[in-house]
Each structure stands twice: as C-alpha cells, then as structure tokens.
Scaffold this active site. Structure first.
Site, PDB file in Angstrom:
ATOM      1  N   SER A 120       3.961   2.030   8.394  1.00 32.29           N
ATOM      2  CA  SER A 120       3.736   1.211   7.181  1.00 32.29           C
ATOM      3  C   SER A 120       5.110   0.773   6.481  1.00 32.29           C
ATOM      4  O   SER A 120       5.609   2.093   5.954  1.00 32.29           O
ATOM      5  CB  SER A 120       2.614   1.658   6.309  1.00 32.29           C
ATOM      6  OG  SER A 120       1.520   1.879   6.930  1.00 32.29           O
TER       7      SER A 120
ATOM      8  N   HIS B  21       0.890  -1.111  -0.116  1.00 31.81           N
ATOM      9  CA  HIS B  21       0.062  -0.204   0.150  1.00 31.81           C
ATOM     10  C   HIS B  21       0.817   1.222  -0.088  1.00 31.81           C
ATOM     11  O   HIS B  21       0.262   2.282  -0.247  1.00 31.81           O
ATOM     12  CB  HIS B  21      -1.035  -0.082   0.990  1.00 31.81           C
ATOM     13  CG  HIS B  21      -0.585   0.110   2.497  1.00 31.81           C
ATOM     14  ND1 HIS B  21      -0.203  -0.800   3.452  1.00 31.81           N
ATOM     15  CD2 HIS B  21      -0.304   1.374   3.123  1.00 31.81           C
ATOM     16  CE1 HIS B  21       0.260  -0.447   4.663  1.00 31.81           C
ATOM     17  NE2 HIS B  21       0.300   0.908   4.471  1.00 31.81           N
TER      18      HIS B  21
ATOM     19  N   ASP C 280       1.391  -7.770   2.203  1.00 31.97           N
ATOM     20  CA  ASP C 280       1.586  -6.452   1.855  1.00 31.97           C
ATOM     21  C   ASP C 280       3.055  -6.005   1.861  1.00 31.97           C
ATOM     22  O   ASP C 280       3.674  -5.492   2.448  1.00 31.97           O
ATOM     23  CB  ASP C 280       0.728  -5.754   3.168  1.00 31.97           C
ATOM     24  CG  ASP C 280       0.510  -4.215   2.938  1.00 31.97           C
ATOM     25  OD1 ASP C 280       0.939  -3.766   1.729  1.00 31.97           O
ATOM     26  OD2 ASP C 280      -0.323  -3.701   3.487  1.00 31.97           O
TER      27      ASP C 280
END
Length: 703
Positions: A639, A85, A222
């Site tokens: 992240s 992402h 991810d």
C-alpha cells in the site's frame, strides 16, 4: 545438460504453481538478468543500473512508510506520497469533533502548519547483500528454532554495531529468505520526524469503504501527503524538534501526466509484507481454517464497533482506524478462502508435491530428508492447536483496552522502582478508545470464545468466575472488570509486589490469559521446528528442481520490485476495463442516500460533475482517469507503493488488489490477479481543484 533442462522444464510446465511473466516480488540487489530482459520485452526503457546501482537509481526515492506501508519521495524538499489508509491513524490522531480532519480533510498552507506525528518514520534502504555463507554453518544447521533465534539476534546486533560505528544514522536488519535457505542483511536510514501535509476528506480517500474494498471497478482517491524533516545542520535523521527543517532530498520521483494505455509497462517498488507461495498443501489447509476463524471473530467485534460509531461522532473518530484495519483482513480472509476453494488450490498443490516427490525419487536429491507423509502428520497434530490459538489471538489481542493492559502487565513491561516499590503506570490514552464500546466488545468476544472453543483445556480459569459469580453472563463480567480493575486507572501507580496486585480482577484476568497463552505456545512449539524444517526442505527441493528458472523469495517486508503491464481481466465473463473515469464515480455518489460508503459532500459532487479536468485529463480519452489495473504482483505492505512507467516516472500509487486475486498470497494467477492503483493525475487534480495546494504542486514541478 540440454536433456536435463528439458526434463526440468517439462516438470515446471506441468507444475500446479507455474511462474508467470509478471509474477514475482524481486529483490533489487541481485535481480536476475533474465528478469530484466523480460522487463525490457514488456517495455522497460532504461538501463539495468537505473533500478538499484546508479547514483540516481529510482529505488533511492522509495521508502518504507512507518513499518507497515510503502511510499515515495516526490520533491527535493522531502515530500512523500503514500495511501490515505496508510496515513489514516495519523489523520485520526489529529482529529477532534471541532477539527475533524477525517471528515473535512487537511492542508498545511505553510511548513509551520505541517503536523508532527508520534512513532512515525520513513526508512530509506541503503544497501542489501546476501550473507548466507556467514549465517548457515554446520553449527547453525544443528540448532533448534529458539537457538537459531538467539544466534540470529546476536549476529544482527554485532553487524548493526559495526554499521553504526561507521555511520550512526544507519541500522541493519538480518532476515531469512526462501524459507530460511538464504539470509540477507539490509541497511536502512530512518527519519523519525514525519509531518502530515495534506489529506482529502475520508469520503474520497476511502471512497467505497468496505462495499468496494478488494473490488473492481474502483474510484477511491487513496492518497495522503507527508514531509520528512531533518536536522538543520546535517540534513540527517533527528527526533522531532521545532527547529528541524524539510529534508533536502537527493533523489525523488518525477511525476508524469502522460498516463498509460492498454499494455503499457508498469512497475511497482515497495515493501510487501508477507506471502506464502512455497507453502505446502497442508499449510494451506491450516491457513484456510485460520481465515475462517479470523473472519468469524472479527465480524462479532466489528458489529459492536459499528453500532457505537454510528451513534457518536466522538466514538467514530476514535475507532475509524481500528475498524478499517480489522475489516480489511476480515474481508481478505473471506475472499482468500473463496479463492482457495474456487480454484481447487489444495488439490493443485498436492499435484505439484506429487511431481516433486517423483523428482526426489528419480534424482536422489533430498532422499531421506523431505517427507510428505511426515509433513502431513505434523500439520494434522497442529491443526486443532492452531485453530484455538487463532480464536485466542483474535479475541484477546488488539481488541479492547483492558485485555491489552492485562496481557502487558504480565508480559513485557519494564517496571520502575525496586522491591515492594516496583510499579508500572499506564499512560492516559483515553483519546484512543471509548469505555462503553470497549466493554461491550470484550463481553461479546468472551461469549463468542466460549461458544466456539469446546476444549476445556484452553478455557481460561476466569470462565469459572463468570459462571459462579455472574450467572454465566460474560457482559456483566466485562463490565465488572472495567469498573473495578486498577489497570484502567490511567496515571495510577500499580505496585507489582503488593498483595492487592494479584487480588485485582483485571490482573487475575491477565494472569489466566497468560497461562493459556503459554500452554498453547508450548504445545505448538513442539511441532514447529519439525514443520519448519520440512517446509524449508520443500522450498529447497523446488528451487533445485527448477534451477534453470529464476525464483524470488516470499515477501518479508523488504524492498521488492514487481513489473507487468496495464491490463484488464475477464470479470464475470466480460472484460473488466482497465481504468475508471469521473462519470462512474458520479453514478456511485448518486447512490449515497442508500449506500453509506458512497456518501460524499456536495462540493465533491459538484467538482466531479463539472467536466473540467484540465490539465489532468488523459490526452487520448479526454477523461479524468481515476484508478487503473496492472498485472503487478503485490500484497499487504505494498500500500502506497509508487507505480512507475517505462522511464521510472510516477503514474500512480498502488492501494489494493481485486477480489479475484485474494489467493495470490499463496498462488499468483496472472490471468486474474490485478493491482489497483490510483492515477497520479487524479491525485494532482484533487490537490489542485479541491485543496488549492499550489505550493505543493509547484514543489513537485507541476506548473
């Protein structure tokens, strides 16, 4: 002294916001010895200097990824891992209906095939130091927020020039810590040529979508892979050039296939964006109101986006990234408010503030300075304005293309030419938005703003135009703006001094918005200085009262270390488990006909159902472990943060937190808050079995 320490400790233990063993986003330049000793007790095995000071300190492999995420260098040739992402927009920007890398994934089999990206960079932290004594002077204490801003900018510019004088590849940032009670200067080296190397299909990189976002259990793979490119002569930063070569990394993280077990030490390093753990109870009440508005407005916008995305593949490609960014904090806002209410956070903060007031009264420290009645009154005055500002921002900023251009034309453009020839040209960015989608978004948001903002002082003047010329129909007005404003004519010179400029409906729309924006800003700023001063005193008082304890500053997108252990939590009265495996993923995949977010390609079903996961299966369980839980303290910006074991070896990438942790930006609860990471063995399995990315695995030393 012992009596004072016990008194402080007893207050600390009674506090409604205690610091737990795994709580904390710690700066590395001054990591407290007590924190390092706790890390050792939890299993960390290396010397103190292997974190920050040594030539091969692990922080030298960690990067700020493009100003909004984190990442880690994993090879001697500049290979970088981050989350899928985090690479989402880069992947989207290279995708077309004919070559849809979002849908099908991408692997550059040679360096020549690696894809460059506009406005992307990675930054290495070179040095950080405390400069409080050089910033906070008697004159500084007397300045208002605007004056402080100018002063800090001038200091940052002067120090940056000095840094660049010694090394032109460096830059410096000056930032406040501990609510402005301290200041640190951080030096970075930015690499501006960063290329996409590998990504799996979105069905796996974003598996679970909004259905599973902020949830556990997770099976999302991810990750995405990029490479840093450098000047071939200096191995230093350079703008993109076909002549640039892969960066020769002096420092990179070694990947471990050994995995983890319940209670294993785990550490993250990255760039957490923003937390507010020193925030007063009154500030939390304001945040709660803003969250509710953010969720409501984004829900309206996302409904329009989703409908258009479902109807067209071309629209889906354009809006995939926008929708993901919007929905992430839509769900975050909903979850945070539920957590605030469920744990009674405002009441707990009030209890702590009462204890802090008792300490002030008994010691005399901050007497006549810190005033909770004053702070309460100031927030009460600002709450209504803050709610309207949130409606305004969520309606008109980063929503549709016309609103973006209409605000920009009045705020911040640098026109070309002189006199009547002054002009601006909007570049053709039609690949980033769809006309009919944006028109409907604007119409829906205009109608929503009018419904929820009853205070006529903050209704832009164009609502009278909507009533008088469009019969109150906001969608017809939005359609008219898009059809008749020269702002939407990309590549056309817009002359700012001509009479036709102010007559343009889009320009007038932007002018009306700018007027309301200015009114809101002016009214809020009259209260901001006093609120900030009280919040700063609250933080200072807490630090003084608990001076026997180590304290970390709120996150501000500077590098931080967090440590903890691999550990499950109690979920709905049952143990959550601390990792997921392939069978759990298969069960969700088989629901793909009913749940869109679980839909994958047949090849993925076959791959995960094969049962052959060697050599990436866990040595103890024999399973391919997909995602795992730790007690690490993270937030947005983390992240892509590397997750290290007790010997600084890479075991995963942080990508999310659990639903129960969504109030942790304000209060960290170690019994509930968990960091969710993708297991590095899952990453390598997908690179090997799906992508056949043998050259990359070999580059990382995976044979």
């Amino acid at each position: 002294m012992r009596k004072l320490f016990l008194s402080v400790l007893s207050l600390f233990l009674l506090s409604s916001v205690p610091s737990q063993a795994d709580e904390g986003m710690w700066t590395l330049c001054n990591l407290p010895q007590a924190v390092y000793e706790t890390m050792q007790q939890e299993g960390y095995q290396l010397p103190y200097d292997q974190l920050y000071q040594a030539d091969d300190a692990i922080m030298k492999a960690v990067v700020n990824f493009s100003g909004y995420c984190s990442g880690v260098v994993v090879s001697p040739n500049g290979l970088v891992f981050t989350n899928h992402h985090c690479g989402f927009e880069a992947i989207r920007s290279h995708s077309t209906v004919e070559h849809d890398y979002m849908l099908n994934g991408f692997y550059a089999k040679t360096c020549e095939e690696e894809l460059p990206n506009k406005n992307m960079f990675v930054a290495f932290m070179v040095e950080q130091k405390d400069v409080t004594s050089q910033v906070i002077t008697p004159q500084f204490e007397k300045m208002n927020s605007q004056e402080r801003g100018h002063y800090l900018d001038s200091l940052e510019n002067a120090w940056s020039k000095q840094v660049r004088k010694n090394d032109s590849t460096l830059r410096l940032e000056l930032k406040p810590f501990y609510e402005g009670n301290r200041y640190y200067a951080t030096t970075y080296r930015d690499f501006r040529d960063v290329r996409l190397v590998f990504t799996i299909p979105k069905s796996m990189g974003k598996f679970g979508g909004e259905t599973d976002n902020w949830m556990w259990p997770r099976q999302t793979c991810d990750f995405s892979v990029f490479r840093i490119y450098a000047d071939p002569k200096t191995n230093g930063p350079a703008d993109y050039s076909k002549d640039n070569v892969p960066y020769r990394s002096k420092h990179w993280a070694r990947v471990s296939l050994d995995g983890y077990h319940d209670g294993s030490f785990a550490m993250t390093m990255g760039y957490p964006g923003s937390t507010s753990r020193y925030l007063s109870s009154y500030g939390i009440e304001e945040r709660r109101a803003q969250n509710a508005i953010r969720a409501q407005v984004r829900g309206v916008k996302q409904e329009v986006m989703k409908r258009h995305m479902d109807a067209s593949e071309a629209v889906r490609i354009k809006y995939d990234s926008k929708y993901a960014q919007s929905s992430n904090y839509w769900k975050n806002s909903i979850g945070m408010n539920k957590c605030i209410d469920s744990i009674g956070l405002v009441a707990r903060k009030r209890q702590f503030e009462h204890q802090l007031q008792q300490w002030v009264d008994s010691t005399g420290h901050f007497k006549g300075q810190l005033s909770f009645p004053l702070l309460s009154g100031l927030y009460a005055k600002r709450l209504h304005l803050s709610e309207i500002q949130t409606y305004f921002s969520e309606t008109f900023r980063r929503t549709d293309e016309l609103s973006r251009r209409a605000l920009l034309i009045h705020n911040g453009i640098q026109p070309k030419g002189h006199g009547k020839r002054q002009h601006h040209v909007f570049k053709d960015n039609s690949e980033t938005f769809d006309l009919s989608t944006d028109r409907e978004i604007l119409g829906a948001l205009l109608s929503n703003y009018r419904t929820h903002v009853a205070d006529e002082r903050f209704l832009p003047a164009f609502f009278k135009t909507i009533d008088q010329q469009f019969g109150g129909n906001c969608q017809q007005y939005a359609d008219y703006l898009y059809s008749h404003s020269q702002l939407m004519k990309s590549g056309k010179r817009i002359y700012l001094k001509k009479k036709s400029f102010l007559a343009d409906p889009g320009v007038q729309f932007g002018l009306d918005l700018t007027e309301i924006q200015g009114q809101l800003k002016a009214k809020i700023e009259t209260l901001r200085d006093d609120i900030d001063a009280q919040e700063r005193l609250l933080c200072a008082a807490k630090l003084r009262m608990e001076e026997a304890m180590p304290h970390y500053s709120d996150a501000n997108f500077t590098m931080r270390l967090s440590y903890g252990q691999v550990r499950q939590f109690t979920q709905g009265g049952r143990p959550s488990g601390y990792y997921t495996t392939a069978p759990s993923l298969l069960r969700k995949m088989q629901q793909g006909d009913k749940i869109e977010d679980y839909r994958v390609e047949p090849a993925m079903l076959r791959l995960m159902g094969s049962g052959d996961f060697e050599p990436f299966a866990d040595k103890l369980t024999g399973q391919l472990q997909l995602c795992f839980l730790t007690t690490n303290d993270i937030t947005g910006g983390n992240s892509g943060s590397p997750m290290f074991d007790a010997r600084n070896r890479l075991i995963g990438l942080a990508f999310d937190g659990n639903w129960e942790s969504l109030s942790s930006d304000i209060l960290f609860d170690s019994s509930l808050a968990r960091c969710i990471g993708v297991d590095i063995r899952y990453v390598l399995f997908m690179m090997h079995r799906w992508g056949s990315a043998y050259r990359l695995l070999s580059e990382m030393g995976i044979e």
